[in-house]
Motif scaffolding. Sequence first.
Motif, short mmCIF file in Angstrom:
data_model
loop_
_atom_site.label_atom_id
_atom_site.label_comp_id
_atom_site.label_asym_id
_atom_site.label_seq_id
_atom_site.Cartn_x
_atom_site.Cartn_y
_atom_site.Cartn_z
N TRP A 1 0.82 -1.26 -0.04
CA TRP A 1 0.15 -0.08 0.02
C TRP A 1 0.73 1.14 -0.02
CZ3 TRP A 1 -4.16 -2.40 -1.20
CH2 TRP A 1 -4.41 -3.68 -0.62
N GLU A 2 2.17 1.09 0.35
CA GLU A 2 2.86 2.20 0.36
C GLU A 2 4.14 2.13 -0.55
OE1 GLU A 2 4.14 2.95 4.13
OE2 GLU A 2 2.47 3.59 5.17
N HIS A 3 3.89 1.45 -1.77
CA HIS A 3 5.12 1.31 -2.83
C HIS A 3 5.62 2.37 -3.34
CE1 HIS A 3 7.03 -0.89 -6.07
NE2 HIS A 3 6.81 0.03 -6.82
N SER A 4 5.18 3.37 -3.57
CA SER A 4 5.75 4.42 -4.18
C SER A 4 6.34 5.30 -2.93
CB SER A 4 4.82 5.23 -4.91
OG SER A 4 3.92 5.92 -4.25
N LEU A 5 6.10 5.38 -1.84
CA LEU A 5 6.67 5.96 -0.83
C LEU A 5 7.98 5.60 -0.37
CD1 LEU A 5 3.63 6.65 1.57
CD2 LEU A 5 4.80 8.33 0.32
N LEU A 6 8.17 4.21 -0.97
CA LEU A 6 9.50 3.79 -0.61
C LEU A 6 10.56 4.48 -1.48
CD1 LEU A 6 8.25 0.09 0.07
CD2 LEU A 6 8.82 1.94 2.01
N ASP A 7 10.15 4.94 -2.62
CA ASP A 7 11.00 5.47 -3.61
C ASP A 7 11.82 6.67 -3.02
OD1 ASP A 7 12.40 6.63 -5.67
OD2 ASP A 7 10.60 6.27 -7.30
N PRO A 8 13.03 7.17 -3.16
CA PRO A 8 13.73 8.05 -2.37
C PRO A 8 13.00 9.35 -3.24
CG PRO A 8 15.18 6.22 -2.84
CD PRO A 8 14.02 5.74 -3.69
N ALA A 9 12.36 9.33 -4.33
CA ALA A 9 12.19 10.31 -5.17
C ALA A 9 10.73 10.95 -4.44
CB ALA A 9 11.64 10.26 -6.74
N SER A 10 9.96 10.10 -3.71
CA SER A 10 8.98 10.39 -3.04
C SER A 10 9.39 11.71 -2.00
CB SER A 10 8.08 9.18 -2.39
OG SER A 10 8.75 8.79 -1.41
N VAL A 11 10.50 11.47 -1.24
CA VAL A 11 10.92 12.31 -0.29
C VAL A 11 11.27 13.66 -0.82
CG1 VAL A 11 12.47 12.80 1.35
CG2 VAL A 11 11.75 10.31 0.98
N MET A 12 11.39 13.63 -2.13
CA MET A 12 11.79 14.84 -2.95
C MET A 12 10.73 15.55 -3.22
SD MET A 12 15.43 15.02 -2.62
CE MET A 12 15.59 16.12 -3.91
N SER A 13 9.77 14.97 -3.57
CA SER A 13 8.44 15.40 -3.83
C SER A 13 7.46 15.99 -2.61
CB SER A 13 7.67 14.68 -4.56
OG SER A 13 7.27 13.40 -4.00
N GLY A 14 7.86 15.69 -1.58
CA GLY A 14 7.34 16.01 -0.43
C GLY A 14 6.29 15.08 0.21
N ARG B 1 5.03 12.25 2.22
CA ARG B 1 5.60 11.37 3.34
C ARG B 1 4.29 10.83 4.09
NH1 ARG B 1 4.49 13.30 8.29
NH2 ARG B 1 3.94 15.53 8.72
N LYS B 2 4.53 9.77 4.74
CA LYS B 2 3.54 9.19 5.84
C LYS B 2 3.21 9.68 6.94
CE LYS B 2 3.84 5.21 7.45
NZ LYS B 2 4.05 3.55 7.53
N ALA B 3 2.29 9.49 7.65
CA ALA B 3 1.91 10.30 8.81
C ALA B 3 2.87 9.90 9.99
CB ALA B 3 0.45 10.11 9.17
N ASN B 4 2.94 10.74 11.05
CA ASN B 4 3.76 10.60 12.22
C ASN B 4 2.65 10.25 13.27
OD1 ASN B 4 6.34 11.00 11.01
ND2 ASN B 4 6.34 13.01 10.98
#
Length: 643
Positions: free
Chosen positions: A76-89, A91-94
């Motif tokens: 369910w979080e496949h694309s969030l594991l991609d480092p590029a997702s961090v660059m795009s802003g 992120r998952k909830a805290n």
Amino acid sequence: MSKRLRSSEVCADCSAQDPCWASINRGILICDECCSVHRSLGRHISQVRHLKHTPWPPTLLQMVETLYNNGANSIWEHSLLDPASVMSGRRKANPQDKVHPNKAEFIRAKYQMLAFVHRLPCRDDDSVTAKDLSKQLHSSVRTGNLETCLRLLSLGAQANFFHPEKGNTPLHVAAKAGQILQAELLAVYGADPGTQDSNGKTPVDYARQGGHHELAERLVEIQYELTDRLAFYLCGRKPEHKNGQHFIIPQMADSLDLSELAKAAKKKLQSLSNHLFEELAMDVYDEVDRRETDAVWLATQNHSTLVTETTVVPFLPVNPEYSSTRNQGRQKLARFNAHEFATLVIDILSDAKRRQQGNPLSGSKENVELILKSISNQHSSESQDNDQPDYDSVASDEDTDLETNAAKSNRQKSLDSDLSDGPVTAQEYMQVKNALVASEVKIQQLMKVNINLSDELRIMQKKASKLEKQNSMPESDYDNPTTSLELDETGSGRKGRQRSVIWQGEGSIPEDTDTAPSSNLPSTEDVIRKTEQITKNIQELLRAAQENKHDSYIPCSERIHVAVTEMAALFPKKPKSELVRTSLRLLTSSAYRLQSECKKTLPVETCPTTDIQLVTQQVIQCAYDIAKAAKQLVTITTKENNN
């Protein structure tokens, strides 16, 4: 499950420690706050169940554990594991994020929009893609690799796919291979254990043929899951499928003399086509799940959350795959009080058995809403002639969670008579009796709830004392409040007794039609003080229940009733706020019901143990409703007086 829980386990959505809930169809564990969002999305998105306070079929729990431990959340979080997702802003909830909007928006994107799931390359023909995925699923279920199958299902593979060359479904394959966890996963996604293959055999047949007896028994349970869940909801036990008993039809004590409206509603239900009947039965199943999960939610939460953003789900969320008419009908189920809803459940159980046995009636296109309306009207007319309603019929969008508890109470009210598969045996009677012993757990939970409530009230009282002094209390439109000086030794004052006579006749707030609605509310300090007295008396009652001091029930209930009378007297006779009226109505009617239940302990020497247990559960339920209503009034007055 508690032995399995480890400190390393975290919520799949916000990484909070020690998640207490599971999303079955997602194969993940989640915390309380994230669970509240999952529930608001609906069971078609996420099917939640508490890890400790909800009964689990062992293999279903094992399936969720296996998926969680093998990284199902990465599906369910496949694309969030991609480092590029961090660059795009992205992120998952805290854990520290607010439920709304932070966690809620992330969870909706993750499960409702499937924003982070791995996407297949676009193709012109989507049906071919789904067919290919389903064929892969068909092959994969013979192995123990659950996460692969969950990934295929998340991408659109069909659990009931009938393979044109093989002539069977994935569930047939899993049953042949003895893959019980795969069978659990397929069933969660809608696989039908009763489906026949090209040879006319079902998955159950293949499981038995292969010597997989546990799997065969579990598949039979899955086949009857809907009717089993409805029966368990009302009477606390399920049929013995191994012994050939597949249905339990409970009977309510007051259902023998059916009114004409009840008979008409039942006839309309019987005349529905199988398709419409199945839809109605599934909707009622979802409503049972909502009410039971609400009950677990209320029993397990820190009750400061009851008045915040993470409250119970008031009615079934909208399923976009259903018509607007069906969604409206589903939401109307939340407004059924316990008696009305139990009647509908019993009628569905009876008709499900009739249909399976092949006794069709002439078809009709009667709308499902007519059935719901007829049942609702039937009990509305009956309640007008009944001075002592079994359940409070109050239901608003703000307060429908209370019906969960009333429905739980109705489970004990039902007489567990199995009229469909033979007489009740001694063994079955003992099963019911043993189930009632579980009331001890509820007592412990409510004791904890009331301790939390007392602490919270003390905090509110401190806050209230810092507020500016109210100039002068406007004289109440109620009778003058009974002061402690007016109380006699039994705790009931003259005016308190007068008020109780009014409430006993109506079971709700007495209203004077000549009095204009008033928006005046008492001071927060006064309401807190009265609520503390109510809470203290409830704690005494719960201790008596815990210690089996049944002779203390009546004096405790009288003290609670007087405290409730005094608290209600603080408010205007005709409050302008609908929320205040609803809370007062629940408060007073629950206090009256509590007295009625406690009076049943009078002939102790002639009352069997089982009856005492039934009364105890009813008493606990009434006490819980009183405590919740009192807290609602504290919250309302605190909020209004601070504005």
